[in-house]
Structure formats: C-alpha cells, structure tokens
Design a protein around this motif. Structure first.
Motif, PDB file in Angstrom:
ATOM      1  N   SER A 259      13.094  50.517   8.884  1.00 50.96           N
ATOM      2  CA  SER A 259      13.682  49.664   9.918  1.00 50.96           C
ATOM      3  C   SER A 259      15.085  50.127  10.291  1.00 50.96           C
ATOM      4  CB  SER A 259      13.732  48.212   9.438  1.00 50.96           C
ATOM      5  OG  SER A 259      14.477  48.094   8.230  1.00 50.96           O
ATOM      6  N   LEU A 260      15.858  50.615   9.300  1.00 52.17           N
ATOM      7  CA  LEU A 260      17.203  51.103   9.594  1.00 52.17           C
ATOM      8  C   LEU A 260      17.164  52.457  10.282  1.00 52.17           C
ATOM      9  CD1 LEU A 260      19.264  50.062   6.437  1.00 52.17           C
ATOM     10  CD2 LEU A 260      19.323  49.080   8.723  1.00 52.17           C
ATOM     11  N   VAL A 297      25.882  60.499  10.771  1.00 52.89           N
ATOM     12  CA  VAL A 297      26.097  59.044  10.701  1.00 52.89           C
ATOM     13  C   VAL A 297      25.347  58.460   9.511  1.00 52.89           C
ATOM     14  CG1 VAL A 297      25.580  56.853  11.857  1.00 52.89           C
ATOM     15  CG2 VAL A 297      26.569  58.735  13.164  1.00 52.89           C
ATOM     16  N   LEU A 298      24.104  58.883   9.340  1.00 54.28           N
ATOM     17  CA  LEU A 298      23.299  58.360   8.238  1.00 54.28           C
ATOM     18  C   LEU A 298      23.860  58.809   6.892  1.00 54.28           C
ATOM     19  CD1 LEU A 298      20.821  56.722   7.489  1.00 54.28           C
ATOM     20  CD2 LEU A 298      19.434  58.789   7.725  1.00 54.28           C
ATOM     21  N   ALA A 317      26.466  48.844   6.833  1.00 51.14           N
ATOM     22  CA  ALA A 317      26.984  50.188   6.562  1.00 51.14           C
ATOM     23  C   ALA A 317      26.628  51.141   7.696  1.00 51.14           C
ATOM     24  CB  ALA A 317      26.421  50.703   5.244  1.00 51.14           C
ATOM     25  N   LEU A 318      25.422  51.018   8.249  1.00 47.29           N
ATOM     26  CA  LEU A 318      24.988  51.897   9.332  1.00 47.29           C
ATOM     27  C   LEU A 318      25.782  51.619  10.604  1.00 47.29           C
ATOM     28  CD1 LEU A 318      22.929  54.129   9.947  1.00 47.29           C
ATOM     29  CD2 LEU A 318      21.394  52.351  10.793  1.00 47.29           C
ATOM     30  N   GLY A 353      16.105  40.093  16.271  1.00 48.71           N
ATOM     31  CA  GLY A 353      16.570  39.758  14.926  1.00 48.71           C
ATOM     32  C   GLY A 353      16.519  40.965  14.018  1.00 48.71           C
ATOM     33  N   GLY A 354      15.976  40.791  12.836  1.00 48.66           N
ATOM     34  CA  GLY A 354      15.855  41.896  11.880  1.00 48.66           C
ATOM     35  C   GLY A 354      17.209  42.444  11.468  1.00 48.66           C
ATOM     36  N   GLU A 355      17.351  43.763  11.564  1.00 54.80           N
ATOM     37  CA  GLU A 355      18.578  44.433  11.140  1.00 54.80           C
ATOM     38  C   GLU A 355      19.664  44.410  12.206  1.00 54.80           C
ATOM     39  OE1 GLU A 355      18.675  45.348   8.169  1.00 54.80           O
ATOM     40  OE2 GLU A 355      16.705  46.011   7.478  1.00 54.80           O
TER      41      GLU A 355
END
Length: 371
Positions: A259-260, A297-298, A317-318, A353-355
C-alpha cells in the motif's frame, strides 16, 4: 563482498556469470566472456526460451530491443552512447554490459568540467620521470587506454559534461583504435587497441546544449535512447528490486507494505502530470521525478524508520521523506508541493482513506518546518 560498500556487477553477480559462461555454447565475438544471447539473459533475466538451466534474475528493467541493440553495437567498430533522462538506468546498463562482456566494469572515466585529455589518454608519474626519464613504466594509462591494451570495455560517464577538446580526444581512439605517445617514440610511441576493445558512453538528455558532441564524434557512436519507464508495473518492479537490495545491504529486517509502495508510485505519477502541464520552469519541480529519485525517497524513509522509528515503514515517514527530498528550491518547489498536497492528496485522503491521511499530514508538517 562484505568489505565493499558497493560491489561492481562482476563481483556481485560472479556466481551467475560463472554459471552462464560454463553452459554457454553459442558463438561469441573475439574475447567476449559470454555470447550475445547469454549477455541478454544476464541483463534481462531468464525466460523459457533462453533455457540456461537455472533462473537468472532480471537486473535491468527496460525494453528488450534497447539491450539487444546495445550488445550488437559493442560487437561493431562503433562506440555505444546510451542517452536518456536522469534515473533511467544508463550507467547501470553500461556496468552490466561491461561485466558480462569482459568481467570488468570498473574502467571508468567520469565526465565533468574538470576532465582533461589526460583522463582519456595518459599522464606521467612525475617522481619516476625525474628519476628515470619518460618510459612505459613511468606512464600512467587512463582507464580507456587500459581497456585498449587489455581488449576490454572502457566506460565514459556523462560525456556531454566534458569540454569539446576532451570529447574530441576520443575521435582517434574510436576511429583509429590507437593512442600516440609522442614523448616515447619508436615502438613504445603508439598503443594499439586489442580485439574486443569498445567504449560505452552515457549522456544525460537534459544536458543537451552544455557541451554538444561534434559531428565527427557523433559519427563514431551508435546512439541508443533509454526511454523513461512509464509502465506502472515495470516501475513498481524496479523500485521493489532496488529496495530489496537496500535492505540486504543495510541488513534491515523491515517490510515495505504494498500500500505504501502504491502511494509512492501514484504520488510521483501525479507530480509528473503536473510537470507535463506546467507553463514554465517555476511551475514544475526542479527534480526530474525519475525512478531513481523514487528509490531515493523510499531509501530515506526506510532508514529513518529503522533508525528513529519503530522499525516499521509508515506513511508519515514516506510523506516526510518525499517532501524533504523534492523541495529543493524555496519558495518555488515548496509552493508546488503545497498545491499538490492540498489540491490532490487532500481530496484523495478523504475519499480513499488508508495511508493517504498520514501521508498528507506528514508532508504538510515537513513543508511548515522548511518554511
């Protein structure tokens, strides 16, 4: 490899290269270690039609035709010029090709404004010259000359970053396949290239106009364009592949939730759309928004989560990493990211919603801290 921060491809994949060489029965040019088909398998991974007898991992993600044309060029008398946007994998492909052809990818010249003709040809050990005079022993060959003498591949990174007189020093090397050393004279005065010598150069398409190549030099290169990865599945695979390497390198036991990864890919896709419709440079981010920058970035988010978090990658954090990495100009980049977060991510976080809500909050908080 434990004592190397980053092992060259021929060391990192030595087991695969040894195996492919042991089962390779196809004809190969001159002193090549692998045949063209096996080189393609090494770079792109194995499939049912290759039949190497074991699974070979894919290392470069891109068009099959690009790799095949690059291999064909290396077998010809012309140099290979890989040209494309930043982060498209030009240098990585050059390294893999050199590793597969001659098991040595480290003969590299880095093109900069300070690169001189000595970096392409040779220089002298001053103390030895003073003591014994000019000789082959006191000469310091460049990586390109070393490649000529050993019949291997020399690499030239960022060719258009070097000045025109330095670029022109390559012309005689690519066409005549020798380097004159007038200080020595006689038999030692010319260094001839051995069979299989080739040059792989890279150039950033965004650097056009910095130091354009002369017509004479262009004629001695085959240009192979490396396209930007636009397929979302392929880009996700690249990011996943590089992330797994990162985790192994740092010995991290940390999962990257799909998901991220989706949040990261969609965010970069949105920002590329913004850049494509921008009317001026002030309306687009300074970042090239390449796949390599996504990986950066990751990587930042993963390391921050491991060092200062609970060793779990989070949306916060992301989001913080994305903004901190891409906000390079103030106030232009900050304004673009603020507009994106409030105008695109905000509605999306309410709908999906979600992340996304945590990603949004972290991005806005980081922008406030940067103001």
């Amino acid at each position: 490899m434990s004592d190397m921060l980053r092992a060259p491809a021929e060391t990192k994949y030595a087991d695969e290269l040894d195996y492919l060489e042991s089962v390779d029965t196809d004809p190969k040019p001159s002193t090549w270690r692998l045949s063209p088909k096996m080189i393609r398998t090494f770079v792109l991974g194995s499939d049912s039609s290759d039949g190497p007898g074991r699974e070979i991992a894919q290392k470069w993600f891109g068009d099959r035709g690009v790799v095949e044309r690059a291999i064909v060029t290396l077998a010809s008398d012309r140099g290979l010029l890989l040209i494309g946007d930043p982060g498209t994998g030009k240098s990585w492909l050059a390294e893999l090709l050199a590793a597969a052809v001659c098991r040595n990818s480290t003969q590299v010249v880095q093109g900069t404004a300070g690169t001189t003709e000595d970096h392409i040809k040779y220089s002298w050990n001053v103390s030895m010259v003073i003591a014994k005079g000019q000789s082959r022993e006191s000469m310091i060959p460049s990586p390109i000359m070393t490649a000529m003498e050993t019949g291997t591949i020399g690499r030239f990174e960022e060719l258009t970053r070097s000045t025109s007189d330095v670029q022109d020093a390559l012309i005689s090397i690519l066409s005549e396949k020798y380097v004159s050393v007038p200080e020595l004279g006689g038999e030692d005065g010319i260094v001839f290239a051995k069979p299989a010598f080739a040059v792989i150069a890279t150039a950033n398409s965004r650097d056009r106009g910095v130091n354009d190549l002369s017509s004479a030099l262009k004629r001695r290169f085959n240009f192979v364009q490396i396209p930007v990865v636009t397929d979302k599945a392929s880009e996700a695979e690249i990011v996943r592949f590089r992330t797994e390497e990162l985790l192994r390198r740092h010995d991290l036991q940390l999962d990257v939730p799909p998901s991220l990864l989706d949040v990261l890919l969609r965010s970069f896709g949105d920002l590329r759309d913004v850049a494509a419709t921008a009317g001026s440079d002030d309306e687009r981010l300074e970042s090239a928004l390449s796949t390599a920058e996504q990986i950066g970035v990751l990587e930042d988010a993963v390391l921050h989560s491991d060092f200062f978090g609970d060793r779990t990658l989070t949306a916060r954090a992301l989001g913080s990493s994305l903004v901190a990495s891409l906000a390079r100009r103030t106030p232009e980049d900050s304004a673009i990211l603020t507009k994106y977060l409030t105008g695109v991510v905000g509605p999306r976080s309410r709908q999906e919603g979600g992340e996304w809500p945590q990603f949004l909050d972290a991005g806005l908080d980081t922008l406030k801290a940067l103001a």
